[in-house]
Design an enzyme around this catalytic site. Structure first.
Site, PDB file in Angstrom:
ATOM      1  N   GLY A  62       6.473 -15.813  19.524  1.00 55.45           N
ATOM      2  CA  GLY A  62       6.800 -16.885  20.696  1.00 55.45           C
ATOM      3  C   GLY A  62       7.949 -17.569  20.608  1.00 55.45           C
ATOM      4  N   GLY A  63       8.743 -17.656  21.903  1.00 56.30           N
ATOM      5  CA  GLY A  63       9.984 -18.440  21.984  1.00 56.30           C
ATOM      6  C   GLY A  63      11.004 -17.836  21.020  1.00 56.30           C
ATOM      7  N   ASP A  64      11.433 -18.638  20.134  1.00 54.37           N
ATOM      8  CA  ASP A  64      12.607 -17.935  18.895  1.00 54.37           C
ATOM      9  C   ASP A  64      11.911 -17.961  17.576  1.00 54.37           C
ATOM     10  OD1 ASP A  64      12.447 -20.696  18.691  1.00 54.37           O
ATOM     11  OD2 ASP A  64      14.408 -21.013  18.224  1.00 54.37           O
ATOM     12  N   GLU A  65      10.528 -17.698  17.699  1.00 57.09           N
ATOM     13  CA  GLU A  65       9.642 -17.429  16.294  1.00 57.09           C
ATOM     14  C   GLU A  65       9.413 -16.002  16.119  1.00 57.09           C
ATOM     15  OE1 GLU A  65       7.038 -20.654  15.044  1.00 57.09           O
ATOM     16  OE2 GLU A  65       6.798 -21.262  16.949  1.00 57.09           O
ATOM     17  N   LEU A 103      14.741 -19.183  14.735  1.00 57.39           N
ATOM     18  CA  LEU A 103      16.310 -19.374  15.041  1.00 57.39           C
ATOM     19  C   LEU A 103      16.718 -20.796  15.005  1.00 57.39           C
ATOM     20  CD1 LEU A 103      16.646 -16.463  17.718  1.00 57.39           C
ATOM     21  CD2 LEU A 103      16.848 -16.400  15.163  1.00 57.39           C
TER      22      LEU A 103
END
Length: 333
Positions: free
Chosen positions: A245-248, A205
């Protein structure tokens, strides 16, 4: 009889026999029925008539080759197995004796392994068995065993459900409801081992950190949840979308390797994510960059190599201006 010995012969009264032996059959010397116990009469139904011949009433299962009651007594002594030719087709076991004074034959029958079905079909109760018969006790034990078996089966189903739920939870990202990294790795390894054709999209993102910094982490979580919903809407059931993970995110498009098709899927996802996301009275805005790789670009596709190539494609998309998709051919194989 000797004069100094008492006469032990007892007149066989039908009512007495029926009381003590509700499954009895009394035959004359030629094997014709004289009386039936009330429970046996229910088993035989309309065939329980005086004068009926033994061989017309029953099929002898043991001893082998026996047909008449005389055959039965001659070949098996006093133990045998029968099945009614009509009425309730229940397996019966019995003892038999030819009475010495007049040649009549007395058979006392009982249910074998078909006891449960016979009780059910005939609606038998404790009153239909002799007081010394353990039939009802066996039924109680069978019912208790069935109840325990049902409970164990229910417990096993609950345990299996809990196991499946635990496995599902271990493979699911709790925030977005998508698969997690472990699940994506397993899907990739399985597809690579099967030499299946598929497309791999690695998505990140854009401007997500700005949403967290300006609107707060609750808004960031809302954006991630919305992206998860968008991915589920854009993909088929056989595809796999995972937050790694995170925005991945990783998207595995099964059975589709055509570059134009993969590019079109990526562009649809980007277009949906780029739309403003209303969060309360505020608006969150992000975009998405996607790197695309095809399994068919490797002679022997490997998950790690595909992921590395997709990662390079993703950064090529970001360098090209973000909010776009770039396809790269793998250098492996």
């Amino acid at each position: 009889m000797h004069a100094d010995r008492p006469d032990h012969r007892i007149a066989l009264d039908s009512a007495v026999l029926s009381h003590f032996m509700p499954m009895h059959l009394l035959l004359d010397a030629e094997g014709r029925a004289l009386s039936f116990g009330p429970t046996l009469a229910r088993v035989l139904r309309g065939d329980a008539v005086p004068g009926a011949r033994f061989e017309d009433l029953f099929e002898v299962r043991a001893p082998g080759g026996a047909v008449t009651v005389g055959d039965v007594l001659a070949r098996a002594g006093n133990r045998f197995r029968l099945v009614p030719r009509k009425g309730v087709r229940a397996g019966l076991r019995g003892l038999g004796l030819r009475l010495p004074e007049d040649g009549r034959v007395l058979l006392n029958l009982s249910f074998g392994i078909d006891l449960i079905s016979a009780v059910r079909d005939l609606a038998l109760t404790d009153a239909d068995f002799a007081a010394t018969d353990l039939a009802m006790e066996l039924l109680y034990l069978a019912e208790a065993n069935a109840a325990v078996t049902r409970e164990l089966r229910g417990l096993n189903l609950r345990l299996e459900g809990a196991r499946v739920a635990a496995e599902e939870e271990a493979m699911t990202d709790p925030l977005t409801g998508l698969r997690n990294r472990r699940a994506a790795d397993l899907v990739l390894e399985r597809l690579c081992a099967a030499r299946a054709g598929f497309g791999l999209l690695h998505m990140d993102l854009d401007y997500f950190k700005a949403v967290n910094d300006t609107l707060g982490h609750a808004a960031g979580d809302f954006v991630l949840e919305t992206v998860g919903r968008i991915l589920r809407e854009q993909l088929r059931a056989e595809d796999c979308a995972a937050r790694i993970g995170g925005d991945e995110f990783v998207v595995i498009v099964v059975g589709r390797s055509d570059p134009k098709t993969l590019q079109a899927i990526a562009e649809r996802i980007i277009a949906r994510i780029s739309l403003p996301m209303a969060f309360g009275d505020q608006t969150a805005r992000v975009s998405a960059s996607i790197g695309i790789v095809r399994s068919l670009d490797m002679a022997a596709p490997e998950a790690a190599q595909l992921l590395a190539t997709a990662d390079r494609a993703l950064y090529a998309a970001k360098r090209a201006g973000r909010g776009r998709a770039v396809l790269l051919a793998s250098r492996g194989g």
